[in-house]
Scaffold this motif. Structure first.
Motif, PDB file in Angstrom:
ATOM      1  N   HIS A 159       0.813  -1.213   0.000  1.00  0.00           N
ATOM      2  CA  HIS A 159       0.000   0.000   0.000  1.00  0.00           C
ATOM      3  C   HIS A 159       0.852   1.272   0.000  1.00  0.00           C
ATOM      4  O   HIS A 159       0.323   2.354   0.272  1.00  0.00           O
ATOM      5  CB  HIS A 159      -0.912   0.021   1.235  1.00  0.00           C
ATOM      6  CG  HIS A 159      -1.933  -1.075   1.239  1.00  0.00           C
ATOM      7  ND1 HIS A 159      -3.194  -0.916   0.717  1.00  0.00           N
ATOM      8  CD2 HIS A 159      -1.869  -2.356   1.698  1.00  0.00           C
ATOM      9  CE1 HIS A 159      -3.882  -2.039   0.861  1.00  0.00           C
ATOM     10  NE2 HIS A 159      -3.094  -2.928   1.444  1.00  0.00           N
ATOM     11  N   SER A 209      -1.342   2.081  -9.187  1.00  0.00           N
ATOM     12  CA  SER A 209      -2.543   2.043  -8.373  1.00  0.00           C
ATOM     13  C   SER A 209      -2.378   1.186  -7.114  1.00  0.00           C
ATOM     14  O   SER A 209      -2.598   1.657  -6.029  1.00  0.00           O
ATOM     15  CB  SER A 209      -3.743   1.574  -9.186  1.00  0.00           C
ATOM     16  OG  SER A 209      -4.902   1.623  -8.406  1.00  0.00           O
ATOM     17  N   THR A 235      -4.427   4.112   0.933  1.00  0.00           N
ATOM     18  CA  THR A 235      -5.450   5.067   0.516  1.00  0.00           C
ATOM     19  C   THR A 235      -6.837   4.428   0.563  1.00  0.00           C
ATOM     20  O   THR A 235      -7.837   5.103   0.367  1.00  0.00           O
ATOM     21  CB  THR A 235      -5.182   5.590  -0.914  1.00  0.00           C
ATOM     22  OG1 THR A 235      -5.134   4.476  -1.799  1.00  0.00           O
ATOM     23  CG2 THR A 235      -3.870   6.350  -0.963  1.00  0.00           C
ATOM     24  N   TRP A 236      -6.889   3.138   0.795  1.00  0.00           N
ATOM     25  CA  TRP A 236      -8.145   2.405   0.980  1.00  0.00           C
ATOM     26  C   TRP A 236      -7.901   1.331   2.026  1.00  0.00           C
ATOM     27  O   TRP A 236      -6.815   0.781   2.136  1.00  0.00           O
ATOM     28  CB  TRP A 236      -8.634   1.802  -0.340  1.00  0.00           C
ATOM     29  CG  TRP A 236      -7.627   0.919  -1.026  1.00  0.00           C
ATOM     30  CD1 TRP A 236      -6.536   1.314  -1.734  1.00  0.00           C
ATOM     31  CD2 TRP A 236      -7.578  -0.507  -1.032  1.00  0.00           C
ATOM     32  NE1 TRP A 236      -5.821   0.233  -2.192  1.00  0.00           N
ATOM     33  CE2 TRP A 236      -6.445  -0.897  -1.784  1.00  0.00           C
ATOM     34  CE3 TRP A 236      -8.398  -1.494  -0.490  1.00  0.00           C
ATOM     35  CZ2 TRP A 236      -6.116  -2.235  -1.995  1.00  0.00           C
ATOM     36  CZ3 TRP A 236      -8.055  -2.824  -0.707  1.00  0.00           C
ATOM     37  CH2 TRP A 236      -6.932  -3.173  -1.449  1.00  0.00           C
ATOM     38  N   LYS A 237      -8.884   1.094   2.848  1.00  0.00           N
ATOM     39  CA  LYS A 237      -8.757   0.126   3.936  1.00  0.00           C
ATOM     40  C   LYS A 237      -9.400  -1.195   3.532  1.00  0.00           C
ATOM     41  O   LYS A 237     -10.362  -1.225   2.765  1.00  0.00           O
ATOM     42  CB  LYS A 237      -9.400   0.656   5.217  1.00  0.00           C
ATOM     43  CG  LYS A 237      -8.815   1.984   5.689  1.00  0.00           C
ATOM     44  CD  LYS A 237      -7.335   1.904   5.936  1.00  0.00           C
ATOM     45  CE  LYS A 237      -6.801   3.248   6.434  1.00  0.00           C
ATOM     46  NZ  LYS A 237      -5.386   3.343   6.387  1.00  0.00           N
TER      47      LYS A 237
END
Length: 163
Positions: free
Chosen positions: A27, A36, A115-117
């Motif tokens: 991540h 990404s 940036t996303w869990k």
């Protein structure tokens, strides 16, 4: 054991022999900017063979720090292929999506930068497990610090045996 795969256009072929040291979802912001998200399959450098022309890009490291990674893409289609970490970890991070095998991550790394869990049962490391040169700090699904559970200790032992 051997696994192979190609870039998007097929001009670059990667063959990996033996078992990877670890499979992880990375991540870090660097991987996020490169493509990404990185589904990382880390092999010892000598176990990765590349056929075809690659283009390399390396961000200069901060002063006094070793060069951490050499990101390589196909010279023809510019698809992401691999990320060498020879100076810091002695591994090649093969972009898992190009390999003709199921991706089975053992952990999330650099989760503090996520940036996303993700709500799964995999261990989440703020940076890297201690066995890989990181702090070993564990995070929960929301990104909050936690004490290591037995599963994380098992993953740590597995990393030690391969590292």
């Amino acid at each position: 054991m051997s696994v192979s795969g190609t870039c998007y256009c097929g001009a670059v072929k990667v063959t990996c022999t033996g078992e990877p040291k670890v499979c992880a979802v990375c991540h870090c912001r660097s991987c996020a900017k490169w493509g990404s998200i990185n589904l990382a399959t880390l092999y010892p450098c000598e176990q990765v063979k590349v056929e075809g022309e690659l283009v390399e890009y390396t961000n200069p490291p901060p002063e006094g720090k070793p060069k951490f990674s050499n990101r390589k893409t196909c010279a023809k289609c510019h698809g992401n292929v691999l990320n060498d970490h020879p100076d810091t970890m002695g591994v090649t991070d093969v972009v898992s999506g190009i390999l003709e095998t199921e991706f089975k991550p053992a952990m999330h790394i650099n989760y503090a930068e996520a940036t996303w869990k993700v709500n799964d049962d995999l261990p989440k490391f703020a940076d890297m497990p201690a066995e890989m040169g990181g702090s070993g700090q564990m995070l929960d699904n929301a990104g909050n610090p936690v004490a290591a559970r037995s599963e994380e200790r098992r993953v740590g032992k597995e990393c030690r045996s391969r590292w």
